[in-house]
Design a protein around this motif. Structure first.
Motif, short mmCIF file in Angstrom:
data_model
loop_
_atom_site.label_atom_id
_atom_site.label_comp_id
_atom_site.label_asym_id
_atom_site.label_seq_id
_atom_site.Cartn_x
_atom_site.Cartn_y
_atom_site.Cartn_z
N LEU A 142 -4.87 -9.01 -8.51
CA LEU A 142 -4.55 -8.52 -7.15
C LEU A 142 -3.15 -7.93 -7.09
O LEU A 142 -2.78 -7.30 -6.09
N VAL A 143 -2.37 -8.15 -8.16
CA VAL A 143 -0.96 -7.72 -8.13
C VAL A 143 -0.81 -6.20 -7.96
O VAL A 143 0.03 -5.76 -7.18
N PRO A 144 -1.61 -5.34 -8.65
CA PRO A 144 -1.37 -3.90 -8.51
C PRO A 144 -1.39 -3.44 -7.05
O PRO A 144 -0.48 -2.73 -6.60
N LYS A 145 -2.40 -3.85 -6.28
CA LYS A 145 -2.46 -3.39 -4.88
C LYS A 145 -1.30 -3.97 -4.05
O LYS A 145 -0.67 -3.26 -3.25
N MET A 146 -1.03 -5.26 -4.24
CA MET A 146 0.05 -5.90 -3.47
C MET A 146 1.38 -5.21 -3.75
O MET A 146 2.19 -5.00 -2.87
N LEU A 147 1.57 -4.87 -5.02
CA LEU A 147 2.82 -4.25 -5.44
C LEU A 147 2.94 -2.84 -4.87
O LEU A 147 4.02 -2.42 -4.42
N ARG A 148 1.85 -2.10 -4.89
CA ARG A 148 1.87 -0.73 -4.34
C ARG A 148 2.23 -0.78 -2.84
O ARG A 148 2.97 0.07 -2.35
N GLU A 149 1.71 -1.79 -2.14
CA GLU A 149 2.03 -1.89 -0.70
C GLU A 149 3.51 -2.19 -0.50
O GLU A 149 4.15 -1.65 0.39
N LEU A 150 4.05 -3.07 -1.36
CA LEU A 150 5.47 -3.42 -1.23
C LEU A 150 6.39 -2.29 -1.68
O LEU A 150 7.47 -2.09 -1.13
N ARG A 151 5.96 -1.58 -2.75
CA ARG A 151 6.83 -0.59 -3.38
C ARG A 151 6.06 0.67 -3.77
O ARG A 151 5.72 0.87 -4.95
N PRO A 152 5.79 1.56 -2.78
CA PRO A 152 5.00 2.76 -3.09
C PRO A 152 5.68 3.70 -4.09
O PRO A 152 5.02 4.58 -4.64
N ASP A 153 6.98 3.51 -4.33
CA ASP A 153 7.69 4.40 -5.27
C ASP A 153 7.37 4.10 -6.74
O ASP A 153 7.65 4.90 -7.62
N LEU A 154 6.77 2.95 -7.03
CA LEU A 154 6.61 2.52 -8.43
C LEU A 154 5.42 3.20 -9.13
O LEU A 154 4.45 3.60 -8.47
N THR A 155 5.52 3.30 -10.45
CA THR A 155 4.37 3.67 -11.27
C THR A 155 3.80 2.35 -11.77
O THR A 155 4.53 1.55 -12.36
N ILE A 156 2.49 2.14 -11.52
CA ILE A 156 1.92 0.81 -11.82
C ILE A 156 0.78 0.94 -12.83
O ILE A 156 -0.19 1.68 -12.62
N GLY A 157 0.89 0.19 -13.93
CA GLY A 157 -0.18 0.12 -14.92
C GLY A 157 -0.73 -1.30 -14.93
O GLY A 157 -0.05 -2.26 -14.57
N TYR A 158 -2.01 -1.43 -15.34
CA TYR A 158 -2.62 -2.76 -15.47
C TYR A 158 -3.43 -2.74 -16.76
O TYR A 158 -4.16 -1.78 -17.03
N PHE A 159 -3.31 -3.79 -17.59
CA PHE A 159 -4.17 -3.89 -18.76
C PHE A 159 -4.98 -5.18 -18.70
O PHE A 159 -4.44 -6.27 -18.47
N HIS A 160 -6.29 -5.03 -18.93
CA HIS A 160 -7.25 -6.13 -18.84
C HIS A 160 -7.59 -6.57 -20.27
O HIS A 160 -8.26 -5.84 -20.99
N HIS A 161 -7.11 -7.74 -20.67
CA HIS A 161 -7.27 -8.16 -22.07
C HIS A 161 -8.64 -8.73 -22.38
O HIS A 161 -8.98 -8.91 -23.55
N ILE A 162 -9.39 -9.08 -21.36
CA ILE A 162 -10.68 -9.75 -21.60
C ILE A 162 -11.82 -8.78 -21.21
O ILE A 162 -11.54 -7.70 -20.69
N PRO A 163 -13.09 -9.13 -21.44
CA PRO A 163 -14.15 -8.19 -21.08
C PRO A 163 -14.23 -7.97 -19.56
O PRO A 163 -13.78 -8.82 -18.79
#
Ligand code: F6P
Length: 473
Positions: A140-161
């Motif tokens: 849930l962090v990517p969306k929460m972070l975008r709301e708090l800080r729209p200026d950021l570039t946000i990546g997410y990596f999913h290590h499991i299937p």
């Protein structure tokens, strides 16, 4: 408060307490090694949990990296980590090998703790910084972070299937989790199939349009932005395994291990966290039957099974340990002699040096996962075999199978097929071992963990730039 241009957010910090409980030491994971150069270059920060409940720590510097500890209370550990992360998401995303538990109180804790991580990341990131969120504990962090800080570039990596839609749709909070992940500009997966499963879930649940790897996501201003969902298979720090494997003291240690086992003709090896996804029971069953059938004897071969302790307060793990230890006891009781053992079972964790010695001693490496995001042990084994010897038996349900077609690929549910593959591996002529091992080693050395992080971060930078110039046009 220090603000960094590059921030990693992960459930755990890249350090562990030293045994005296006073200082810190770098944890052995490959991710830490991979990110170290980027972290140093960008003066990076790492947001994560220190691994113990109720420990309040100020941010501190370690090895040139700014560490930002997130506090988890004992209840958070129970509900967010052991509960929702490891008793809901983990079994669901690994094809319900164990039954997932759906508890609303666990979900509430997951939302609360994800918000805490997002807030810590937002406070640690400089203007227009890049933040890279890691794994299923923090979806849930990517969306929460975008709301708090729209200026950021946000990546997410999913290590499991990421599971097929028919399973994913069981999740009572399936929409919120997809929306959470889509807060990222780039969402990376281990396999092409994982990215495909994710895109399908997005189409079915959210009705968003997808084009090739792009997903059209409605933005806050009533327009749309594009998020990229794509495979970036993770790897290992291959050279560090090569270096260790060439050290005379480690080669000597490999010989001692063989002698300590009574010099069996062949050594089989399994190395896993003690987890029900790893197919340890299937492996033991196949080995036990080969001994029972007389197709192998304990003088021919010994199976060394390292099962490192993991998530020991989650019920499914407690039960698994009991079952495995009972099975090992039975097989050894039936087949051991005073000089040789069927299975040398080690419920312990070892430093990397000892692991490489074990890899060098092992004629056959057994990776029989029922489902696994990647399985780095498969890559560690081949990287260590600088002598181009040894056979990798690899489950087709591990992400590594996509890149390691020269292994003996098996379906661990097919016990007869697994038994035949083990016999074939034990008897494989040196020339065939060499041919297969060279191909496997080439792949792992040509694509190591630094290539992985570089490719992901380049895609993230390029994609973010293109998306923002398209939005501005
Ligand atoms: O990739 C799976 C993963 O959960 C990682 O996030 C973690 O580093 C590893 O397995 C070990 O799990 P845990 O942090 O629960 O001990």
């Amino acid at each position: 408060m220090t603000q960094a241009d590059f921030v990693v957010v992960a459930n755990r910090l890249p350090v562990d307490r030293t045994p005296d409980g006073e200082g810190w030491r770098r944890s052995p994971g490959g991710l830490v090694t991979a990110l170290e150069p980027v972290m140093r270059r960008a003066d990076g920060a790492w947001v994560g949990w220190a691994g113990q409940p109720d420990v309040e720590l100020e941010p501190f510097e370690f090895d040139g990296v700014h560490l930002v500890p997130v506090v988890l209370s004992a209840a958070d550990v129970q509900n967010y980590y052991e509960g929702f992360s490891n008793d809901t998401i983990w079994p669901l995303y690994h094809d319900v090998i164990a039954a997932p538990t759906y508890k609303r109180a666990w979900w509430d804790a997951y939302v609360r703790v994800n918000r805490r991580f997002a807030e810590a990341a937002a406070a640690s990131a400089a203007q227009n910084a890049t933040v890279w969120v890691q794994d299923y504990q923090l979806q849930l962090v990517p969306k929460m972070l975008r709301e708090l800080r729209p200026d950021l570039t946000i990546g997410y990596f999913h290590h499991i299937p990421f599971p097929a839609y028919g399973l994913y749709s069981q999740l009572p909070w399936r929409k919120q989790v997809l929306e959470g992940l889509l807060g990222a500009d780039v969402i990376g997966f281990q396999r092409v199939a994982d990215a495909g499963n994710f895109a399908r879930a997005v189409r079915r649940q959210l009705r968003y349009e997808t084009k090739a790897s792009g997903i059209l996501v409605p933005d806050e201003k009533g327009g749309t932005r594009v998020a990229l969902a794509k495979a970036f298979p993770i790897s290992i720090d291959a050279e560090s395994y090569v270096e260790l494997a060439q050290k005379p003291e480690i080669q000597q240690r490999a010989k001692e291990i063989r002698e300590g086992l009574g010099n069996p003709r062949k050594i089989l090896l399994g190395v896993d966290r003690l987890d029900y996804t790893k197919g340890i029971r299937h492996r033991l069953k196949a080995w036990g039957e080969l001994l029972e059938d007389g197709r192998a004897t304990v003088e021919d071969a010994t199976l060394v099974q390292v099962a490192s302790p993991s998530r020991e307060r989650v019920d499914a793990y407690v039960q698994l340990r009991d079952e495995i230890e009972m099975t090992v006891g039975r097989i050894n009781g039936d087949h051991d002699t005073t000089t040789h053992t069927a299975i040398r079972y080690l419920h312990q964790s070892y430093p990397r040096e000892e692991m490489v010695a074990l890899f060098l001693a092992a004629d056959v490496m057994l990776v029989t996962a029922l489902r696994d995001g990647m399985n780095l042990v498969a890559k560690e084994y081949v990287a260590s075999r600088t002598d181009n010897r040894g056979v990798l038996v690899l489950s087709e349900f591990a992400g590594a199978a996509d890149e390691m077609g020269s292994a003996l690929l098996i379906n661990p549910h097919d016990i007869d097929g697994l038994k035949d593959a083990i016999v074939r591996a034990i008897d494989m002529p040196a020339a065939e071992q060499g041919r297969r091992m060279r191909a496997l080693r080439k792949r792992v050395r040509d694509h190591d963990v630094e290539d992985w992080s570089r490719e992901f971060l380049e895609a993230l930078a390029t994609f973010h730039d293109t998306a923002s110039s398209a939005a501005a046009a």
